[in-house]
Design a protein around this motif. Sequence first.
Motif, PDB file in Angstrom:
ATOM      1  N   ALA A 215     107.011  -9.832  35.240  1.00 14.88           N
ATOM      2  CA  ALA A 215     106.436 -10.068  36.567  1.00 14.88           C
ATOM      3  C   ALA A 215     106.912  -9.034  37.574  1.00 14.88           C
ATOM      4  CB  ALA A 215     106.793 -11.477  37.051  1.00 14.88           C
ATOM      5  N   LEU A 216     108.197  -8.673  37.514  1.00 15.95           N
ATOM      6  CA  LEU A 216     108.718  -7.660  38.432  1.00 15.95           C
ATOM      7  C   LEU A 216     108.134  -6.282  38.128  1.00 15.95           C
ATOM      8  CD1 LEU A 216     112.493  -8.680  38.684  1.00 15.95           C
ATOM      9  CD2 LEU A 216     110.756  -8.847  40.473  1.00 15.95           C
ATOM     10  N   GLY A 217     107.920  -5.998  36.853  1.00 15.00           N
ATOM     11  CA  GLY A 217     107.307  -4.730  36.490  1.00 15.00           C
ATOM     12  C   GLY A 217     105.911  -4.593  37.042  1.00 15.00           C
ATOM     13  N   PHE A 218     105.241  -5.721  37.206  1.00 18.39           N
ATOM     14  CA  PHE A 218     103.921  -5.729  37.837  1.00 18.39           C
ATOM     15  C   PHE A 218     104.043  -5.702  39.360  1.00 18.39           C
ATOM     16  CE2 PHE A 218     100.709  -8.297  39.986  1.00 18.39           C
ATOM     17  CZ  PHE A 218      99.540  -7.639  39.610  1.00 18.39           C
ATOM     18  N   GLY A 219     104.915  -6.543  39.906  1.00 17.03           N
ATOM     19  CA  GLY A 219     104.960  -6.744  41.359  1.00 17.03           C
ATOM     20  C   GLY A 219     105.648  -5.658  42.152  1.00 17.03           C
ATOM     21  N   VAL A 220     106.733  -5.083  41.639  1.00 15.71           N
ATOM     22  CA  VAL A 220     107.465  -4.064  42.408  1.00 15.71           C
ATOM     23  C   VAL A 220     106.605  -2.829  42.679  1.00 15.71           C
ATOM     24  CG1 VAL A 220     109.424  -2.468  42.377  1.00 15.71           C
ATOM     25  CG2 VAL A 220     109.757  -4.859  41.729  1.00 15.71           C
ATOM     26  N   PRO A 221     105.881  -2.278  41.668  1.00 15.86           N
ATOM     27  CA  PRO A 221     104.998  -1.143  41.972  1.00 15.86           C
ATOM     28  C   PRO A 221     103.912  -1.495  42.985  1.00 15.86           C
ATOM     29  CG  PRO A 221     105.360  -1.292  39.610  1.00 15.86           C
ATOM     30  CD  PRO A 221     105.916  -2.545  40.216  1.00 15.86           C
ATOM     31  N   VAL A 222     103.387  -2.722  42.902  1.00 14.77           N
ATOM     32  CA  VAL A 222     102.374  -3.145  43.873  1.00 14.77           C
ATOM     33  C   VAL A 222     102.971  -3.137  45.274  1.00 14.77           C
ATOM     34  CG1 VAL A 222     100.878  -5.031  44.642  1.00 14.77           C
ATOM     35  CG2 VAL A 222     101.096  -4.547  42.212  1.00 14.77           C
ATOM     36  N   PHE A 223     104.178  -3.673  45.404  1.00 11.99           N
ATOM     37  CA  PHE A 223     104.834  -3.708  46.706  1.00 11.99           C
ATOM     38  C   PHE A 223     105.024  -2.296  47.264  1.00 11.99           C
ATOM     39  CE2 PHE A 223     108.700  -3.465  49.264  1.00 11.99           C
ATOM     40  CZ  PHE A 223     108.417  -4.402  50.250  1.00 11.99           C
ATOM     41  N   LEU A 224     105.509  -1.390  46.445  1.00  9.88           N
ATOM     42  CA  LEU A 224     105.764  -0.020  46.904  1.00  9.88           C
ATOM     43  C   LEU A 224     104.465   0.690  47.292  1.00  9.88           C
ATOM     44  CD1 LEU A 224     108.470   1.076  44.293  1.00  9.88           C
ATOM     45  CD2 LEU A 224     108.818   0.348  46.666  1.00  9.88           C
ATOM     46  N   VAL A 225     103.417   0.460  46.506  1.00 12.55           N
ATOM     47  CA  VAL A 225     102.122   1.084  46.813  1.00 12.55           C
ATOM     48  C   VAL A 225     101.540   0.505  48.095  1.00 12.55           C
ATOM     49  CG1 VAL A 225      99.736   1.306  46.043  1.00 12.55           C
ATOM     50  CG2 VAL A 225     101.584   1.734  44.443  1.00 12.55           C
ATOM     51  N   PHE A 226     101.740  -0.795  48.297  1.00 15.10           N
ATOM     52  CA  PHE A 226     101.193  -1.453  49.488  1.00 15.10           C
ATOM     53  C   PHE A 226     101.847  -0.964  50.775  1.00 15.10           C
ATOM     54  CE2 PHE A 226      99.057  -5.642  47.967  1.00 15.10           C
ATOM     55  CZ  PHE A 226      98.221  -4.890  47.158  1.00 15.10           C
ATOM     56  N   LEU A 227     102.976  -0.272  50.661  1.00 16.85           N
ATOM     57  CA  LEU A 227     103.624   0.288  51.840  1.00 16.85           C
ATOM     58  C   LEU A 227     102.916   1.554  52.318  1.00 16.85           C
ATOM     59  CD1 LEU A 227     107.400  -0.061  50.890  1.00 16.85           C
ATOM     60  CD2 LEU A 227     106.118  -1.491  52.486  1.00 16.85           C
ATOM     61  N   VAL A 228     102.061   2.120  51.465  1.00 20.36           N
ATOM     62  CA  VAL A 228     101.362   3.365  51.794  1.00 20.36           C
ATOM     63  C   VAL A 228     100.045   3.029  52.490  1.00 20.36           C
ATOM     64  CG1 VAL A 228     100.405   5.516  50.913  1.00 20.36           C
ATOM     65  CG2 VAL A 228     102.381   4.457  49.777  1.00 20.36           C
ATOM     66  N   PRO A 229      99.836   3.490  53.714  1.00 22.98           N
ATOM     67  CA  PRO A 229      98.595   3.190  54.443  1.00 22.98           C
ATOM     68  C   PRO A 229      97.351   3.587  53.643  1.00 22.98           C
ATOM     69  CG  PRO A 229     100.203   4.223  55.892  1.00 22.98           C
ATOM     70  CD  PRO A 229     100.763   4.313  54.509  1.00 22.98           C
ATOM     71  N   PHE A 230      96.326   2.766  53.729  1.00 17.91           N
ATOM     72  CA  PHE A 230      95.024   2.966  53.101  1.00 17.91           C
ATOM     73  C   PHE A 230      95.039   2.743  51.580  1.00 17.91           C
ATOM     74  CE2 PHE A 230      94.979   5.873  56.823  1.00 17.91           C
ATOM     75  CZ  PHE A 230      94.026   5.197  57.578  1.00 17.91           C
ATOM     76  N   VAL A 231      96.121   3.160  50.918  1.00 15.99           N
ATOM     77  CA  VAL A 231      96.175   3.018  49.464  1.00 15.99           C
ATOM     78  C   VAL A 231      96.138   1.545  49.061  1.00 15.99           C
ATOM     79  CG1 VAL A 231      97.552   3.478  47.395  1.00 15.99           C
ATOM     80  CG2 VAL A 231      97.421   5.189  49.215  1.00 15.99           C
ATOM     81  N   SER A 232      96.773   0.693  49.870  1.00 14.84           N
ATOM     82  CA  SER A 232      96.808  -0.737  49.564  1.00 14.84           C
ATOM     83  C   SER A 232      95.409  -1.322  49.439  1.00 14.84           C
ATOM     84  CB  SER A 232      97.591  -1.487  50.640  1.00 14.84           C
ATOM     85  OG  SER A 232      97.048  -1.243  51.926  1.00 14.84           O
ATOM     86  N   VAL A 233      94.480  -0.836  50.261  1.00 12.81           N
ATOM     87  CA  VAL A 233      93.101  -1.332  50.224  1.00 12.81           C
ATOM     88  C   VAL A 233      92.455  -1.005  48.883  1.00 12.81           C
ATOM     89  CG1 VAL A 233      90.809  -1.125  51.260  1.00 12.81           C
ATOM     90  CG2 VAL A 233      92.843  -1.154  52.713  1.00 12.81           C
ATOM     91  N   LEU A 234      92.718   0.193  48.379  1.00  8.70           N
ATOM     92  CA  LEU A 234      92.118   0.626  47.119  1.00  8.70           C
ATOM     93  C   LEU A 234      92.773  -0.039  45.918  1.00  8.70           C
ATOM     94  CD1 LEU A 234      91.820   4.460  47.869  1.00  8.70           C
ATOM     95  CD2 LEU A 234      89.988   2.747  47.944  1.00  8.70           C
ATOM     96  N   VAL A 235      94.063  -0.341  46.021  1.00  6.67           N
ATOM     97  CA  VAL A 235      94.806  -0.892  44.891  1.00  6.67           C
ATOM     98  C   VAL A 235      94.595  -2.393  44.728  1.00  6.67           C
ATOM     99  CG1 VAL A 235      97.144  -1.298  44.001  1.00  6.67           C
ATOM    100  CG2 VAL A 235      96.535   0.929  44.928  1.00  6.67           C
ATOM    101  N   MET A 236      94.269  -3.088  45.800  1.00  4.60           N
ATOM    102  CA  MET A 236      94.166  -4.550  45.749  1.00  4.60           C
ATOM    103  C   MET A 236      93.230  -5.049  44.642  1.00  4.60           C
ATOM    104  SD  MET A 236      95.525  -7.148  47.136  1.00  4.60           S
ATOM    105  CE  MET A 236      95.299  -8.910  47.268  1.00  4.60           C
TER     106      MET A 236
END
Length: 256
Positions: A215-236
């Motif tokens: 679960a952390l292997g999935f969630g930690v990269p998502v968290f770090l990516v979500f800190l980047v403006p605009f990228v979070s929208v594409l990654v969701m």
Amino acid sequence: MTIDRQRNAVSEFFAGTGLLLRGTGLVLRSPRLLLLGIVPGVISFVIVVAALVTLLVFSTDVATFLTWFADGWSADARRALRIVVAVAVVAGALILAVMTFTALTLTIGDPFYEAISKRIDDATGGARESDAPWHRTFAWNLVDSLRLLALSVATSVALFALGLVPVVGQTAGPVIGAVTGGWLLAVEISGVPFNRRGLRLRDRRRLLRANRALALGFGVPVFLVFLVPFVSVLVMPGAVAGSTLLARRVLGQPYE
């Protein structure tokens, strides 16, 4: 024995990251799925960024308000304290912003993300879905999101307090924040596939806790990516697809 467990944890962590990448790849190969997931993300992004920018602009004023007791200190000591407090406020706000973006996006885009999750399930062997009507599933998602958002507020407050500790707060704080935020995001985003199966928050917490490294292997990269403006929208959208693969794996269902 301990070394084997550590190796297995590392392997599971990267397996979780692999699920995120595979889910993202599946969405990117389908423009329709990508578009379905981007629309609610854009709306949430605008709201959350506006709030975060407002906080950043007034972070000095917030720090001054919170450190009223230092008004009589020397100028250097007062300035140093308020810089630390301002940094701690922003650090705590970032976790809260990421969780708010996720909760708001999942709530606004519930039908869109349900469609993405179902598409991934159908492509990997199908899933037995709950007989609950869509409005009940929506209510479940909303309640669970609010509960997790409340937990993220408490986490942000704790990290704010940690950030006030010189040196330790500035070094350990970001790491603890990434791990904690990653866990919360894994629980939050996986609500889409789990709720479709009639499994509530307590169920997915139990299942993910038994597979914590994954679960952390999935969630930690998502968290770090979500800190980047605009990228979070594409990654969701890819994160929702990846969470469906994550749910299938912890439930012992085919996910390849």
